[in-house]
Design a protein around this motif. Sequence first.
Motif, mmCIF file in Angstrom:
data_model
loop_
_atom_site.group_PDB
_atom_site.id
_atom_site.type_symbol
_atom_site.label_atom_id
_atom_site.label_comp_id
_atom_site.label_asym_id
_atom_site.label_seq_id
_atom_site.Cartn_x
_atom_site.Cartn_y
_atom_site.Cartn_z
ATOM 1 N N VAL A 1 -7.539 -6.957 -2.205
ATOM 2 C CA VAL A 1 -7.448 -8.409 -2.188
ATOM 3 C C VAL A 1 -8.396 -9.008 -3.209
ATOM 4 N N ASN B 1 -2.827 -17.215 -3.600
ATOM 5 C CA ASN B 1 -3.196 -15.971 -2.919
ATOM 6 C C ASN B 1 -4.012 -16.254 -1.674
ATOM 7 N N THR C 1 -2.913 -15.289 2.296
ATOM 8 C CA THR C 1 -3.666 -14.128 2.781
ATOM 9 C C THR C 1 -4.530 -14.569 3.958
ATOM 10 N N ASP D 1 -8.110 -13.415 4.844
ATOM 11 C CA ASP D 1 -9.280 -13.897 4.098
ATOM 12 C C ASP D 1 -9.757 -15.265 4.586
#
Length: 896
Positions: free
Chosen positions: A24, A49, A53, A56
């Motif tokens: 990542v 992203n 994600t 995160d």
Amino acid sequence: MKRTFTNSLKILFALMILGWSSGVQAQYSGGTGAMADPYQISSLSDLINLSSTSTDWGMYFIQTADIDASSTTTLNGGDGFSPIGNASDAFNGGYNGQNHTISGLYINRLLTDNIGLFGYAFGDVKNLGLLSVNITGEYNVGGLGGTIFSADNCYVTGTVQGLSIVGGFGGYVGICSNCYSSCNVTGGAEDLVGGFGGYNLGILTQCYSAGTVNGNNYVGGLIGINDGGIINTCYSTVNVTGIANSVGGLVGFNGGSGNVQNSYATGTVNGDSYVGGLVGGNDNVSSMQFCFSKGLVTGNTDKGGLVGWLDAGGLVESSFWDMGTSGMLTSAGGTGKTTAEMKRVGIYLSDPSLVTFWDFSLGGNTWAFNGSDNGGYPFLRNEAYTPAQVWLGNTSTNWALADNWSENAVPGVANNIFIPHVLINEPGISSAGEMANNLTIEVGGSLGIADGGQLEVNGALINNAGAAGFMINSGGSLIANTSGIAATVKRDISDAANDKWHLFISPITTSVQASASSCFNGAYLDRYNEPSGEWVRLATNDNVTPDMGYSLNFEAGFNPLVFSGVLKSSPVGYSGLSYTAAAPGYLAGWQLVGNPYPCGINPELCSVPSGMNAFAYVWDGTAGNYNTLSIGSNTNPGTIASLQGFFVRTNSGTNSFTLANAAKTHSGTFLKNGNTIPEMLNLKINGNGYSDVTYVRFHQLSTPDFDQVFDAYKMPGLDEAPQLFSIIPGEKAAVNTLPSIETNSEISLGLKVGADATYTLNAGGIGSFDVTTPVLLEDLKTNNMIDLRQNPEYSFNASPADAEHRFNLHFKNTNGIDEKANSVVGVYSNQHSVYIRNTNNLQGNVEVYDITGRLIHSSKLSGNQLDKIDIVNYTGNLLVKVITPKAIAIEKVFVN
């Protein structure tokens, strides 16, 4: 068949599991996601992203560049950007924008809740700007977040719309500080819409909203519903429209023990019921303090200038609304004021309705004021305005004490100042050198300048408190150039021995009856008659007019003069003064005028009078004689005190004289500051309890005869006082200016005394002459020759029967230079240039003087046969002096 992993595949799989975060990490521009090493967001792909994600969403991020997100219109089949965090998986990390921006963010998810850059964020978001967002959602919709619990130093601009709980900054908002929204916000058929947030359950400080808001119920310029939250130091300029109920300029409904304080709203408000300029509705356990509103309020029922509806237990304290701009004369809470009152800082400091005064102090960090920004209303210190200095009087009446001022500093020349009505400790100036840029005394305010106090206002001075609110006491000094200043000016008159009459002029624009006890306290008043030279007593119904000087006498001793009205506009000019050529003897052209300013003047900083003698004659009762002060030149400088009458002399019927603004000075200052005037001798005589002084000066532009610019008449003083003067053909001079020592080395002095007595003569200014120049006094009665350099004080006896011509002054230049050798060097002019012909290539200096004797050029000779000097910004006569080891050449020239 059983599938098995080879060792290499096992290793790869393990690395994928163990190194997931590493994989990542590669999707961002740097960092590990730890608090000490956050992920770096530098592009839109980094941001996408992050949004996709969820693993995160507990990490830490910093934005390292501005991001253009306008291409998000094409993402996810037209739904746009996918918010970071949701109700089941919130963003719990931290995002620091580092003061970068994200522009053009697009989200179109009409049937989805928790819509914004962050859908649902428990973590901290700070230092981030969103520009030109276009965001649509269903419930909990906002530019920064659908639900945002902690934000600092963030802002949003653009368009936000949703069905319910909609705000330009966030749908649900928690703890937000130093944030703002400038959005057009639209809610659907349901409720809770605000320019900043739809629903507040936290603490908002130093936040604001701008733009427009449209909704149904619970619609506010800042917050739709404040449910137990605290709103402090916030404001809204949003124009608010609600279809139904609870519509407010700042908050639609303040409930659940909510508190709104130190906040304001300025936008228009339109609704059906519970409509208020600040708050639409307020329940029985919620409160408002130190707030105001000014926007136009329209509605059907339960509408008010500040609050539309207030439950019985609700609290509104120390708050105001503008009755003029709101169109509302009533409110469920607060105090209505006119627009003019709302724009006076004194209302917020001393109005009778206040439970507690508003905090305008620097230390309180809440309110400030400058009379122009924010439409002239108070503003919050977190706004980008410069506060004025507001008198608070916290400690004392002392102007020079920092604690008494809102900015905790004594005002200076760059400060704008407001003197409001305060309940205690009205300001007084007793110190010298106080300064201001603009100064406003508000209605009900008060300012006094005490004896020895000095105030200079470089900009506008506005007194809305009337003459009674601005007192300039005797010995106080005000320098200001604004017209229309109302004030009370007091001048003490002390009748010491042998000082029974005084010359004065009124400082106000209107006439005052001579019998007015408030001004003259029973004094005898006389005016001077120019043709006859006599004093004419004023009857009780005569007026003291504002354009001439007068004499007064208090036989009862000490009394003050008190004038109350509008001060004369400056610069004050005199023109067309009476001149009667046929007046007998010495009486033609004398006029009694004066200095009407509440400060001193330096007459040498005025222009040279036209058609008049260039001197002011000021009575000195202690000396028993007139002081002569030069006008427009530095022949004999000094100051004329406030309200002091003085004589001038015209020599034609066409004349003018203006007391220039530049001539104003604080009384008591000798304006030359100890500088010596070249080649000027002053002789002062003392005796019989009085004194007199005469001056002898040398100046190249003068003549041996009486010059109106350079010479002053000898005005006779008291009969008992000694009279000392120069004897000029056909005239007596108190100031006698001659062209040069070489051609006028002997000057005749006259003396008249009022009694047989011993008199003492003191010589001053000897140091202004060349050390080789003798200064000798010849006593014609005793045949004594006194070297005044060695003995500057000379005592002698004199009698009224003595001859008037008592002394001769002798000067003789002994430097051996031939000053008539103009054949050695020549001087001439052409247009704006002066030329020096130097055929012998001599070394030396060139000095150029204007008509007043001011040195305007000095340089060395080049040694060439011709020197050229360009004279800039001057037209008229000049005197050019060329000094060489062999000769001194002096010529008058004209440049244009």
